[in-house]
Design an enzyme around this catalytic site. Structure first.
Site, PDB file in Angstrom:
ATOM      1  N   ASP A 246       0.842  -1.204   0.000  1.00  0.00           N
ATOM      2  CA  ASP A 246       0.000   0.000   0.000  1.00  0.00           C
ATOM      3  C   ASP A 246       0.880   1.258   0.000  1.00  0.00           C
ATOM      4  O   ASP A 246       0.593   2.237  -0.699  1.00  0.00           O
ATOM      5  CB  ASP A 246      -0.910  -0.012   1.230  1.00  0.00           C
ATOM      6  CG  ASP A 246      -1.618  -1.349   1.374  1.00  0.00           C
ATOM      7  OD1 ASP A 246      -2.453  -1.664   0.525  1.00  0.00           O
ATOM      8  OD2 ASP A 246      -1.298  -2.097   2.322  1.00  0.00           O
TER       9      ASP A 246
ATOM     10  N   HIS B 153      -4.411  -3.494   6.310  1.00  0.00           N
ATOM     11  CA  HIS B 153      -4.249  -3.748   4.868  1.00  0.00           C
ATOM     12  C   HIS B 153      -5.614  -4.159   4.328  1.00  0.00           C
ATOM     13  O   HIS B 153      -5.904  -5.334   4.118  1.00  0.00           O
ATOM     14  CB  HIS B 153      -3.209  -4.839   4.622  1.00  0.00           C
ATOM     15  CG  HIS B 153      -3.135  -5.253   3.181  1.00  0.00           C
ATOM     16  ND1 HIS B 153      -2.764  -4.390   2.168  1.00  0.00           N
ATOM     17  CD2 HIS B 153      -3.425  -6.421   2.563  1.00  0.00           C
ATOM     18  CE1 HIS B 153      -2.807  -5.025   1.009  1.00  0.00           C
ATOM     19  NE2 HIS B 153      -3.218  -6.251   1.214  1.00  0.00           N
TER      20      HIS B 153
HETATM   21  P1  NAD Z   1      -1.637 -18.623  -4.384  1.00  0.00           P
HETATM   22  O1  NAD Z   1      -2.940 -19.330  -4.235  1.00  0.00           O
HETATM   23  O2  NAD Z   1      -1.021 -18.490  -5.741  1.00  0.00           O
HETATM   24  O3  NAD Z   1      -0.552 -19.331  -3.451  1.00  0.00           O
HETATM   25  C1  NAD Z   1      -0.808 -19.653  -2.134  1.00  0.00           C
HETATM   26  C2  NAD Z   1      -0.005 -20.905  -1.839  1.00  0.00           C
HETATM   27  O4  NAD Z   1      -0.126 -21.172  -0.452  1.00  0.00           O
HETATM   28  C3  NAD Z   1      -0.501 -22.141  -2.587  1.00  0.00           C
HETATM   29  O5  NAD Z   1       0.577 -22.731  -3.294  1.00  0.00           O
HETATM   30  C4  NAD Z   1      -1.023 -23.041  -1.471  1.00  0.00           C
HETATM   31  O6  NAD Z   1      -0.810 -24.424  -1.749  1.00  0.00           O
HETATM   32  C5  NAD Z   1      -0.195 -22.563  -0.296  1.00  0.00           C
HETATM   33  N1  NAD Z   1      -0.776 -22.863   1.016  1.00  0.00           N
HETATM   34  C6  NAD Z   1      -2.072 -22.871   1.380  1.00  0.00           C
HETATM   35  N2  NAD Z   1      -2.195 -23.230   2.674  1.00  0.00           N
HETATM   36  C7  NAD Z   1      -0.938 -23.395   3.147  1.00  0.00           C
HETATM   37  C8  NAD Z   1      -0.407 -23.767   4.407  1.00  0.00           C
HETATM   38  N3  NAD Z   1      -1.199 -24.026   5.455  1.00  0.00           N
HETATM   39  N4  NAD Z   1       0.934 -23.863   4.535  1.00  0.00           N
HETATM   40  C9  NAD Z   1       1.751 -23.622   3.485  1.00  0.00           C
HETATM   41  N5  NAD Z   1       1.306 -23.282   2.263  1.00  0.00           N
HETATM   42  C10 NAD Z   1      -0.028 -23.164   2.103  1.00  0.00           C
HETATM   43  O7  NAD Z   1      -1.817 -17.201  -3.675  1.00  0.00           O
HETATM   44  P2  NAD Z   1      -0.861 -15.921  -3.802  1.00  0.00           P
HETATM   45  O8  NAD Z   1      -1.332 -15.091  -4.927  1.00  0.00           O
HETATM   46  O9  NAD Z   1       0.552 -16.337  -3.706  1.00  0.00           O
HETATM   47  O10 NAD Z   1      -1.309 -15.128  -2.464  1.00  0.00           O
HETATM   48  C11 NAD Z   1      -1.000 -15.625  -1.179  1.00  0.00           C
HETATM   49  C12 NAD Z   1      -1.647 -14.750  -0.111  1.00  0.00           C
HETATM   50  O11 NAD Z   1      -1.076 -13.440  -0.126  1.00  0.00           O
HETATM   51  C13 NAD Z   1      -3.144 -14.535  -0.269  1.00  0.00           C
HETATM   52  O12 NAD Z   1      -3.735 -14.565   1.023  1.00  0.00           O
HETATM   53  C14 NAD Z   1      -3.242 -13.138  -0.836  1.00  0.00           C
HETATM   54  O13 NAD Z   1      -4.498 -12.534  -0.577  1.00  0.00           O
HETATM   55  C15 NAD Z   1      -2.143 -12.472  -0.061  1.00  0.00           C
HETATM   56  N6  NAD Z   1      -1.646 -11.190  -0.576  1.00  0.00           N
HETATM   57  C16 NAD Z   1      -1.328 -10.225   0.345  1.00  0.00           C
HETATM   58  C17 NAD Z   1      -0.828  -8.995  -0.060  1.00  0.00           C
HETATM   59  C18 NAD Z   1      -0.489  -7.920   0.949  1.00  0.00           C
HETATM   60  O14 NAD Z   1      -0.195  -6.783   0.529  1.00  0.00           O
HETATM   61  N7  NAD Z   1      -0.493  -8.162   2.250  1.00  0.00           N
HETATM   62  C19 NAD Z   1      -0.635  -8.764  -1.418  1.00  0.00           C
HETATM   63  C20 NAD Z   1      -0.949  -9.756  -2.349  1.00  0.00           C
HETATM   64  C21 NAD Z   1      -1.464 -10.969  -1.900  1.00  0.00           C
HETATM   65  C1  LMR Z   2      -3.421  -6.730  -2.683  1.00  0.00           C
HETATM   66  O1  LMR Z   2      -3.535  -5.699  -2.010  1.00  0.00           O
HETATM   67  O2  LMR Z   2      -3.133  -6.707  -3.897  1.00  0.00           O
HETATM   68  C2  LMR Z   2      -3.613  -8.066  -2.007  1.00  0.00           C
HETATM   69  O3  LMR Z   2      -3.936  -7.910  -0.655  1.00  0.00           O
HETATM   70  C3  LMR Z   2      -4.570  -8.930  -2.723  1.00  0.00           C
HETATM   71  C4  LMR Z   2      -5.996  -8.484  -2.488  1.00  0.00           C
HETATM   72  O4  LMR Z   2      -6.823  -9.334  -2.131  1.00  0.00           O
HETATM   73  O5  LMR Z   2      -6.273  -7.303  -2.671  1.00  0.00           O
END
Ligand code: NAD
Ligand code: LMR
Length: 327
Positions: free
Chosen positions: A159, A187
């Protein structure tokens, strides 16, 4: 070269994992003189895909990659780790709010907090990326009674970087010309991107933009950027999230720049009227590996109302997950 450190990444075979691991292994997070041993955690069905990622990591022949542990056992994944990036969780789809993921993802972070408590280094630095990041970080923290609560942080750096990019575009500046942006709170769409202390090329940002753009364009754009990316890409942000995670950990480990600060989701300590008990986005500086909240900022009524709203949301999220805290 220094002695290697151990860096755990959960969800290592996911989208963010794929954008993150190669940069950590290349030295982008901890520096070109700091070898890393990667500890990669996945769920059992994803282990074959994770094996492919490990093959590619090895094929890069990075000078700073000193080893890889790939596992579906959380106790192995967190053994003696110095850093832990908790990414693995289900991402949201179109039309969902991040807090809709609490049910699905909340259950992951209790056991991970306990495993960190039992196995990680006592000064482990934990960054929660998996959504809803602030409250997941709180769940992990509340299951790790033997670790310093300050070991647990949540990512609002994406952000922060989005705010830099929006403001740079509007003012015709480069992001590096901008100092002292703050993301307060969660967030989520209640986060408050605050420009009241921000400068662009040394002059107050709010003198270079009009209030209408700040209120009706900038703030909602930053708040809703994650959803806009999901709409455009059909999947949630990955490379930018990974890059922000690198920024967060690098600054925590190596320090922030003189004359600037960054935004980190950290345990509230009463600063700015946020009672302890939530993981809150604050302006922080880092020195000698320790973060400190920037104190003494003037908060006007406009800002206070927005800080209160995001605090309220975090308290509500907390109330919904207290059953996941260790007794
Ligand atoms: P994705 O689905 O591509 O990958 C997630 C991975 O986590 C998968 O490979 C899955 O098998 C694995 N997984 C699920 N449960 C698990 C566990 N208990 N232990 C270990 N691995 C596990 O998702 P992504 O696009 O990589 O996103 C991951 C997370 O990050 C999501 O919650 C998404 O919303 C979040 N995210 C946060 C931000 C932020 O700014 N904070 C930004 C983008 C995404
Ligand atoms: C983001 O901010 O891009 C991530 O937290 C993914 C989402 O769910 O918005």
């Amino acid at each position: 070269m220094k002695a290697p450190v151990r860096v755990a990444v959960t969800g290592a075979a996911g989208q963010i994992g794929y954008a993150l691991l190669f940069r950590i292994a290349a030295g982008d997070m901890l520096g070109p003189d700091q070898p890393v041993i990667l500890h990669l955690l996945e769920i059992t069905p994803a282990l074959p895909a994770l094996q492919g990622v490990v093959m590619e990591l090895n094929d890069c022949a990075f000078p700073t990659l000193a080893g890889v542990v790939a596992t579906d056992d959380v106790n192995v994944a967190f053994k003696d780790v110095d850093y832990a990036l908790l990414v693995g969780a289900r991402p949201r789809g179109p039309g969902m709010e991040r807090k809709d993921l609490l049910e699905a993802n909340g259950a992951i972070f209790g056991p991970q907090g306990k495993a960190l408590n039992d196995h990680a280094k006592r000064d482990v630095r934990v960054l929660v990326v998996g959504n809803p990041a602030n409250t997941n970080a709180l769940i992990a923290q509340q299951n790790a009674p033997d670790l310093d609560p300050k070991c647990f942080t949540a990512m609002v750096r994406l952000d922060h970087n989005r705010a830099l990019s929006q403001l740079a575009e509007k003012t015709g500046a480069h992001t590096t010309d901008i100092k002292k942006v703050t993301i307060w709170g969660n967030h989520s769409s209640t986060q408050y991107p605050d420009l009241h202390q921000t400068s662009v090329k040394g002059k107050p940002a709010l003198e270079q933009i009009d209030q209408a753009w700040y209120e009706s364009d900038f703030i909602p754009t930053v708040q809703q950027r994650g959803a806009a990316i999901i709409k455009a890409r059909g999947a949630s942000s990955a490379a930018s999230a990974a890059s922000a995670a690198i920024d967060h950990m690098r600054d925590w480990a190596l320090g922030t720049a003189e004359g600037d600060w960054v935004s980190m989701g950290i345990p509230s300590d009463g600063s700015y009227g946020i009672e302890p008990g939530v993981i809150f986005g604050y302006p922080v500086t880092v020195k000698d590996g320790k973060y400190a909240i920037v104190q003494g900022l003037e908060i006007n009524a406009f800002s206070q109302a927005r800080i209160d709203a995001t605090n309220k949301e975090l308290r509500e999220e907390r109330a919904g997950v207290e059953h996941l805290f260790a007794k």
